[in-house]
Design a protein around this motif. Sequence first.
Motif, short mmCIF file in Angstrom:
data_model
loop_
_atom_site.label_atom_id
_atom_site.label_comp_id
_atom_site.label_asym_id
_atom_site.label_seq_id
_atom_site.Cartn_x
_atom_site.Cartn_y
_atom_site.Cartn_z
N THR B 366 0.91 -1.08 0.05
CA THR B 366 0.09 -0.05 -0.11
C THR B 366 0.95 1.28 -0.05
OG1 THR B 366 -0.46 -0.19 2.29
CG2 THR B 366 -1.93 -1.07 0.87
N SER B 367 1.93 1.21 0.69
CA SER B 367 3.03 2.31 0.71
C SER B 367 3.59 2.57 -0.76
CB SER B 367 4.30 1.99 1.64
OG SER B 367 3.63 1.91 2.84
N LEU B 368 3.99 1.56 -1.44
CA LEU B 368 4.31 1.69 -2.83
C LEU B 368 3.23 2.23 -3.72
CD1 LEU B 368 6.45 -1.73 -3.17
CD2 LEU B 368 7.36 0.76 -3.15
N ALA B 369 2.08 1.62 -3.53
CA ALA B 369 0.88 2.15 -4.32
C ALA B 369 0.79 3.63 -4.25
CB ALA B 369 -0.53 1.50 -3.85
N SER B 370 0.78 4.00 -3.00
CA SER B 370 0.83 5.64 -2.63
C SER B 370 1.82 6.19 -3.45
CB SER B 370 0.64 5.70 -1.32
OG SER B 370 1.20 7.03 -0.91
N LEU B 371 3.21 5.66 -3.18
CA LEU B 371 4.24 6.46 -3.92
C LEU B 371 4.24 6.48 -5.42
CD1 LEU B 371 7.32 7.27 -3.44
CD2 LEU B 371 7.85 4.90 -3.96
N LEU B 372 3.61 5.36 -5.99
CA LEU B 372 3.58 5.15 -7.44
C LEU B 372 2.20 5.69 -7.97
CD1 LEU B 372 4.97 1.63 -7.73
CD2 LEU B 372 6.12 3.89 -8.45
N ALA B 373 1.44 6.11 -7.06
CA ALA B 373 -0.21 6.40 -7.37
C ALA B 373 -0.73 5.72 -8.35
CB ALA B 373 -0.12 7.85 -8.05
N MET B 374 -0.92 4.36 -7.80
CA MET B 374 -1.49 3.15 -8.37
C MET B 374 -2.39 2.35 -7.51
SD MET B 374 1.28 0.64 -10.23
CE MET B 374 2.36 1.09 -11.66
N PRO B 375 -3.29 1.92 -8.01
CA PRO B 375 -4.38 1.21 -6.98
C PRO B 375 -3.67 -0.01 -6.38
CG PRO B 375 -5.18 1.25 -9.17
CD PRO B 375 -4.02 1.83 -9.36
N ALA B 376 -3.69 -0.37 -5.24
CA ALA B 376 -2.99 -1.16 -4.26
C ALA B 376 -2.99 -2.68 -5.22
CB ALA B 376 -3.39 -1.72 -3.12
N GLU B 377 -4.15 -2.91 -5.76
CA GLU B 377 -4.22 -4.16 -6.32
C GLU B 377 -3.40 -4.55 -7.71
OE1 GLU B 377 -7.10 -1.84 -6.16
OE2 GLU B 377 -7.14 -2.69 -4.12
N GLN B 378 -2.81 -3.33 -8.02
CA GLN B 378 -1.89 -3.48 -9.27
C GLN B 378 -0.60 -3.37 -8.82
OE1 GLN B 378 -2.51 -0.16 -12.41
NE2 GLN B 378 -4.70 -0.87 -12.54
N VAL B 379 -0.29 -3.77 -7.48
CA VAL B 379 1.13 -3.39 -7.05
C VAL B 379 1.14 -5.38 -6.33
CG1 VAL B 379 2.70 -2.83 -5.59
CG2 VAL B 379 1.21 -1.42 -6.66
N ARG B 380 2.23 -5.84 -6.65
CA ARG B 380 2.40 -7.17 -6.19
C ARG B 380 3.71 -7.22 -5.58
NH1 ARG B 380 2.96 -13.04 -8.94
NH2 ARG B 380 2.92 -14.31 -6.96
N VAL B 381 3.82 -7.46 -4.06
CA VAL B 381 5.08 -7.51 -3.54
C VAL B 381 5.11 -8.98 -3.25
CG1 VAL B 381 6.20 -6.74 -1.60
CG2 VAL B 381 4.89 -5.29 -2.65
N ILE B 382 6.32 -9.42 -3.53
CA ILE B 382 6.86 -10.78 -3.25
C ILE B 382 8.06 -10.77 -2.44
CG2 ILE B 382 7.70 -13.00 -4.38
CD1 ILE B 382 6.40 -12.07 -7.03
N PHE B 383 7.87 -11.41 -1.22
CA PHE B 383 9.05 -11.43 -0.45
C PHE B 383 10.08 -12.58 -0.74
CE2 PHE B 383 11.07 -14.01 3.25
CZ PHE B 383 11.62 -12.96 3.62
#
Lengths: 153, 741
Positions: B366-383
């Motif tokens: 969600t932080s990256l989504a905010s940084l990139l101004a993208m919906p969170a659903e379009q960001v996938r974080v893989i540990f």
Amino acid sequence: MAGDLRITVNGKQHRVDTSDDTPLLYVLRNELQLNGPRFGCGLSQCGACTVHLNGDAVRSCVTPVSAAVGGAVTTLEGLGTVEKPHPLQQAFLEEQAVQCGYCINGIIMTAAALLTKNPRATESQIRSALAGNLCRCGTHMRILRAVRRVARA
Amino acid sequence: MVTAEVSRRTFLKGGGALVVAFSLPSELAAQSVPPARSVKALPADQIDSWLAIGQDGRVTLYCGKVELGTGVETALSQIVAEELDVDFRRMTIVQGDTGRTPDQGYTVGSKTIQVGGPPIRQAAAEARQTLLSLASSHLGEPAEQLVVRDGVVSVKGDSTKQVSYERLIGGRRFERAVTKNAPLKAPGRYSIVGKPVRRVDIPAKVTGTHVYVQNVRVRGMLHGRVVRPSAIGAVLGGVDEASVAGMPSVVKVVTQGNFVGVVAEREEQAIQAASALKVTWQTPRPLPAMTALWDTIRDAPTTEKALVNTGDVDAGLAGAARVLHATYRYPFQMHAAIGPSCAVADVRPDGATVWSGTQGPYPLRTSLASLLAMPAEQVRVIFVEASGCYGHNGADDAAADAALLSRAVGKPVRVQWMRYDEHGWEPKGPAMVMEVRAGLDGGGNVVAWDYTVWTPTHSTRPDGQAGNLLAGQLAGAAQAKNPFIGGDRNARHPYVIKNERVTARWFAAPLLRSSALRGLGAPQNTYANESFMDELATTAAADPVQFRQRHLSDPQANAVVAAVAKLAGWVPRPAPSKRPPGSGVSRGRGIAFAQYENAFAYVATVADVDVNHATGEVRVARVFVAHDCGLIVNPDGLRNQIEGSVVQTISRALKEEVTFDGSGVTSVDWRSYPILTFPEVPERIEIALINHPERPALGAGEPTACTVPAAIGNAIADATGVRLRTVPFTAERVKEALSRV
Ligand code: FES
Ligand code: FES
């Protein structure tokens, strides 16, 4: 300075196209896709990048690739495998001498070079040989047990 | 070759329901990414969100908690294997992937087993019950008549009638909710939990085949490096792109606000370009001098919060036979992982994939989504596991750096922080001041206690805010809001004292960017509380062990104190022992006790130290630890954690202090921030584990760390009669203190 260099790593010859002064570490990791040697500091301060060059433990982050031309480089992958581990790799397994394991490459490579030259190294010789290898997880006691296990074997 | 490729089209088609296809010819595939699997949604109340049984009978745990080097992969797998009644070797674990695992928040606070374990255990128990009812219809026998051994259900007394888990459900979904009503196995019947099962990650880690985030290689990936401001708070004046224009393989110089980075095709050339790039900065008002640190903390405006206020402290102090007063100081320290932070990001206009060693894939998303101004659903974080993680380090920041650089070049970018990036900019464990005053009655009992801690918050984790990411701060994201957390941890001592007051004074801005470091404020507060208990014992001419026990009412607390005294062969004596006036090397012994967060694991530690009077050097020779964290899941893994805590905290107590000047951090490598080395670690660390199978399992990564600084400080006082009230106990500081006697 740019060139077509030939280096031997884990018994295999490779041609790499890079400048002479590129640190060996980046050639091993990026050209040869090896994961044993690791970037820790790039300053010769932590040991994470250690490999063997003609049997000596060297810090690949400050070793130019040209220094390896004509010599034999061994990385953690070349020391042993899961199926055929080196005695030290086996000892680290027996002692469960790992937490994150990021430092372990350098520690096993440094200890292996020590034990080749001094197979019966004492506790204090082991400790001083590893003085320049940092471990932040605090796995030292187990690591020392693992190395002692091989030194006494 | 390690190459991961996400099929973006399928990824996006899924929307909230991620459908991901991987084509992975590599060890990354083998280790951390199973073949294509569609995940509709990941509600925590569905068995399928947590567990899958393959056609080959392998059990996969989808776990929102992540492996930080502590062995939780193994321990959580033990929990599942136990509840499901399958052989441990059948387990596979997938961790921390916002596309495939449930949201279990952050992996922090020694809570992975304690808080992360129970929902996983319940899901496994529910799965077992479901399998039993499937087996019951399959075999035509009531479920009560069935037994399970290693994933094979058979009829009691007739082993010819049997069916395997894979036959019952292999490759299919459970489609069942986790009701939390499924019966859990009684601890008395455990055969996997409680055993020193060997860690699953170690074979690959000792042979160089383990995939760390530093080893993730995505097809077409470029290499990025960041160029940080010349001073904290500096504003970008200008970037002279011509300074790197002729350099080979440089793809782009990226600036966004005060965020500056370079992208190149080759890693070594990205490094060269970053150092060659000419950047000018306008520097702000300098930071206060380091010598003014403690006054700066004490003079900062604070928000006061009473944590305890019982009895009448002022009357208690006024009526006491003796009143003692002391101030303790604890400096900025850092995580200092051996591998600097690293991340790979592939940001396209329609979606982003980020590989990161983060402790919290979902909050980072969600932080990256905010940084990139993208919906969170379009960001996938893989540990993907990184170098050891002891709290909020640079992992999330590196992910944000990689995301900004990848977006700017439209290609996957790997960002590897340099050593000075990590030491210089990772969030620090903040400096704190603790002040305490207490009164003793004529019988040597503590009758009043007044404690104040000055602390900033110990958590500025991503939490969905771009402003908590370094790149976000530099690029001009809105300033993050963070509640006061962690600085009051263990501010309250564990003793029974009639009149007591414990106060936290929170200040808003630590001088250096700060966040959670192993134990948050608990090691600092325990250092103050347990040092002061020794000072009181000294005044009361009491034995430090007996003095503590006299003030403890909790039997579990008393048991660990007694256990460590026994383990160490503690000989009762007034504190400190009488020593001949100092010369040569003198040995001392100290104890400290804590119950983590006043609610969880109990730890008592005894340290033996040698103090060299000529040089001031302190060597911790032996350490003894008694540890009670309830049910023990894996005793060897637990010992490994305790040993690690001891060594790391000896290092923090003896050597570590972040230095800074007017511009920022000056301890930017291992020479300026030394840590404990092999010649310096103790001769021996001995541990007594107290197991309570009937109780819940409590966390073990942090509790021991709380006790170590005070145990060492108390041992130094025992050896020399000199009390050190400021960490670290460096040779110079000890020598200076000895010279004042
Ligand atoms: S990375 Fe080479 S010594 Fe640290
Ligand atoms: S095991 Fe993590 S740094 Fe050594």
